[in-house]
Design a protein around this motif. Sequence first.
Motif, PDB file in Angstrom:
ATOM      1  N   UNK A  19       0.850  -1.194   0.000  1.00 42.89           N
ATOM      2  CA  UNK A  19       0.000   0.000   0.000  1.00 42.89           C
ATOM      3  C   UNK A  19       0.884   1.241   0.000  1.00 42.89           C
ATOM      4  N   UNK A  20       0.475   2.274  -0.772  1.00 41.42           N
ATOM      5  CA  UNK A  20       1.155   3.561  -0.749  1.00 41.42           C
ATOM      6  C   UNK A  20       2.264   3.718  -1.770  1.00 41.42           C
ATOM      7  N   UNK A  21       2.409   2.791  -2.709  1.00 40.49           N
ATOM      8  CA  UNK A  21       3.469   2.878  -3.707  1.00 40.49           C
ATOM      9  C   UNK A  21       2.986   3.610  -4.955  1.00 40.49           C
ATOM     10  N   UNK A  22       3.883   4.375  -5.578  1.00 38.71           N
ATOM     11  CA  UNK A  22       3.611   5.046  -6.847  1.00 38.71           C
ATOM     12  C   UNK A  22       4.299   4.269  -7.964  1.00 38.71           C
ATOM     13  N   UNK A  23       3.605   4.056  -9.054  1.00 37.27           N
ATOM     14  CA  UNK A  23       4.152   3.297 -10.175  1.00 37.27           C
ATOM     15  C   UNK A  23       4.272   4.205 -11.392  1.00 37.27           C
ATOM     16  N   UNK A  24       5.468   4.252 -11.972  1.00 34.85           N
ATOM     17  CA  UNK A  24       5.690   4.989 -13.216  1.00 34.85           C
ATOM     18  C   UNK A  24       5.659   4.004 -14.374  1.00 34.85           C
ATOM     19  N   UNK A  25       4.901   4.351 -15.418  1.00 38.06           N
ATOM     20  CA  UNK A  25       4.750   3.467 -16.568  1.00 38.06           C
ATOM     21  C   UNK A  25       4.955   4.231 -17.860  1.00 38.06           C
ATOM     22  N   UNK A  26       5.674   3.618 -18.783  1.00 40.60           N
ATOM     23  CA  UNK A  26       5.866   4.192 -20.103  1.00 40.60           C
ATOM     24  C   UNK A  26       4.822   3.602 -21.052  1.00 40.60           C
ATOM     25  N   UNK A  27       4.096   4.468 -21.750  1.00 42.75           N
ATOM     26  CA  UNK A  27       3.069   4.045 -22.703  1.00 42.75           C
ATOM     27  C   UNK A  27       3.542   4.425 -24.100  1.00 42.75           C
ATOM     28  N   UNK A  28       3.577   3.444 -25.011  1.00 44.10           N
ATOM     29  CA  UNK A  28       4.131   3.672 -26.349  1.00 44.10           C
ATOM     30  C   UNK A  28       3.166   3.185 -27.422  1.00 44.10           C
ATOM     31  N   UNK A  29       2.950   4.027 -28.442  1.00 44.69           N
ATOM     32  CA  UNK A  29       2.194   3.615 -29.627  1.00 44.69           C
ATOM     33  C   UNK A  29       3.141   2.809 -30.514  1.00 44.69           C
ATOM     34  N   UNK A  30       2.819   1.542 -30.766  1.00 45.44           N
ATOM     35  CA  UNK A  30       3.756   0.666 -31.469  1.00 45.44           C
ATOM     36  C   UNK A  30       3.966   1.059 -32.922  1.00 45.44           C
ATOM     37  N   UNK A  31       3.050   1.849 -33.492  1.00 43.86           N
ATOM     38  CA  UNK A  31       3.190   2.270 -34.888  1.00 43.86           C
ATOM     39  C   UNK A  31       4.017   3.540 -35.015  1.00 43.86           C
ATOM     40  N   UNK A  32       3.679   4.561 -34.229  1.00 44.48           N
ATOM     41  CA  UNK A  32       4.371   5.848 -34.338  1.00 44.48           C
ATOM     42  C   UNK A  32       5.590   5.926 -33.439  1.00 44.48           C
TER      43      UNK A  32
END
Length: 804
Positions: free
Chosen positions: A728-741
Amino acid sequence: MMFNRLSFIALGASLLIAQCFAADVVPTEVQMPGTQQGQAGNFESPDKCDNCHSGYNKTNPEHEPATGWRGSAMANASRDPIFWATMAVAEQDFDGAGDFCIRCHSTKGWYEGHSTPTDGSGIPAMDDNGVDCDTCHVMTNTDNSDPVLQGAMTAPFIANCSDKALAPTGTCQGAEEGFYGSGILSLWSASSAKLGPYVDADARHQFMQSKFHRHVDFCGSCHDVSNPVVGDLAPGNGTQPGAPLVISSQDASGSPNVGGSVVDKAAFNNPPYAYGVVERTFSEYKASAFPTTQVADFLSLPENLRHPGGAIEQTYQAALLAGTGGNYADGDIRYFSCQSCHMRPVQSAGANKRGVQVRKDLPQHDFTGGNSWIGDVIKYQNSRSQLRLGEGLTAAQLSAIDLATERAKQHLQQAANLSVDGNLVTVVNLTGHKLISGYPEGRRMWLNIKWYDGDEQLLREDGAYGPIGVTVANPAGGAAVEVESIVDLTGANTRIYSAHYGITQAWAERLVSLGVSGDIALAYDRFSGEVVTTLADLATGSADSVAESFHFALNNRVLADNRIPPYGMSFDEAKRRNALPVPANQFGDPGVGGVYDYYDRLTLNPPAGAVYATIDLLYQGTSWEYIQFLHLANNRQSEFLGAEGDNMLEAWLNTGMAKPQLMASITWGSAPVTDDTLGVSSISTGYLQQSGKGKSQTTTYIASSTITVGDEVVIRALVQEASGELEEGALVSMNVTNTATLESFTLVSGASDSNGVAEVRWKTAAPNKKGNGGTALGTYTISVTDVSGSWDGVPTSSSFNLVN
């Protein structure tokens, strides 16, 4: 008495100095041009605006103009305890200075003539809405460039350069230049129309389109702050070395005409950036490349400025909602302006009336910055009946403040990026002004670095924050409180980004000659509270001596400023606007004609045996040192403001001491895997589905890997310790990528709940009716890039499809 409150009356060559508690007549040194009291008509209550502009968006209430504003620092400027505690000291230092403060913190109060007495005691309860709706929606450009929309300004209160001396004789660059700063406004009063950017508003009140509301200079009207007293009376006029000479009431020998006519005063002969440095947020921005950089040109910016999840990238993503590649929906060019970042566009209706169109570029009226602690302080004083103005907050106001607090924390996490290359760590400024900016007293950002050996033993902590060995009585009662601050402010391995102001010997000598008490304490020992330096000590010192001070109304010199410049900040423009780093040879030392680095690089100093280190960039809104000053400097002789130092200390102590906020983090080396190491075991995507109406309406999360464009993508990460226990209480950083562009961005979740679920949402944009614009369709991948605490380094991934 320890401090003098002064009224200056010029009689020939002599001065009569009277001690008083608040001015009933504002000194000419404090007065400024622009629309004057009584010229703007009556301001309507924001409660009236609420009738249409709030209460209709149940999913995103902060998208409603009134709700977003209600929680903002602007709406609560007149409640702000820091404002009242600071003004209490300012009134002691220069009687009448409070008028300068009230001008921005209670605009309705000021324009309707309630700023005297200048301690704020004349402001009625109805003027408790800070910078309210009418203030912004009747503003016109002080340069009078609009042939129709020209506010009320009469000589000698003309707030532009049309009748001023131009460079090189004066500081004005051209007759067409307006005055922007210090709350110098030109307010429309020719009709009851509200002014705004749209030509097609379907309003139930009169409205007129105003091009100024999208202009890059609009927010500068308040967000350069210059002290008119110092600007006119102080030797050097409160400028930085090398800045253009200020036109003021000082004669050839440097002697000012105290109490003289406003026509001779600095505030009436120079743009605000030319004198009396207090804040230079707008000038920092104007000296950068952003005012002339189109949002549509985002992809041409340097890669480290396009950091996924950063403020610049988030501004670009928000602007794409309009479907015009980054411009406004009506085709107007959108620049990287204050509004583009601090009023990011959302897809929403602007009012609750039937037929009001849903816009894709509605400015979110939240004005979010980095002030994540002030909401708690306001709520605390409200609960203790200590708010000087605006107590009795409603449930709607309290909810809006809570929403604003969370937005501010998110905004801080978008302001900077950290990277490590060997023993070099780089801090990149992702904002349009200095990092950090705004009111400098007490605000600071620093690197907290914890060095560990292979057995997870802490070897050394640089920039440590915690107890400093000071215990103070709690004004609220109960046990004494152990004060927390940065432990070692001057350590060789401590990197703190901040600005420090002070007073020169020549100005101290002049103040004493004018009758200001030499007993004024300029600084206190942060441990014992004992006076370190007095005004008399400085006045009798060597001619080149200066003393650091928190005295807002008296400071006339920037002693140090190592805050990171914004992208493209011109040395020449920053020099002209008194916005240079101090010393000026930092950040690449560009010199004349050059441009500053928009990042800071420093060499790490690992202790022997270090295997890895956690590096956190932290921000604190108000420090112990400033709170201590406000508490001790208040001489408690003002009937109205005498308790504000005590109240401020109490609120600060009992709301977490302005707990430092995490802005960014990175790791040096490699941490060993332990049971406490955190990882993401799975990632799911989906959307929110609403059912029912009114009070019975419910929202349900529907897990799905296929999302319709225009909907909000909900991403949920399950956070667990290595032992399998949910975190509980953790922050998650995530990279989101468009596979085409291959375009990518970073999303940072909120804190994981008791079930270990950390959630973040991404609002996509549907194309317009012609099928143009909108968020790119296709497959998107999600990959974990960090988990707050000790991340196991596993880039857990998932994907989803965005379809029509």
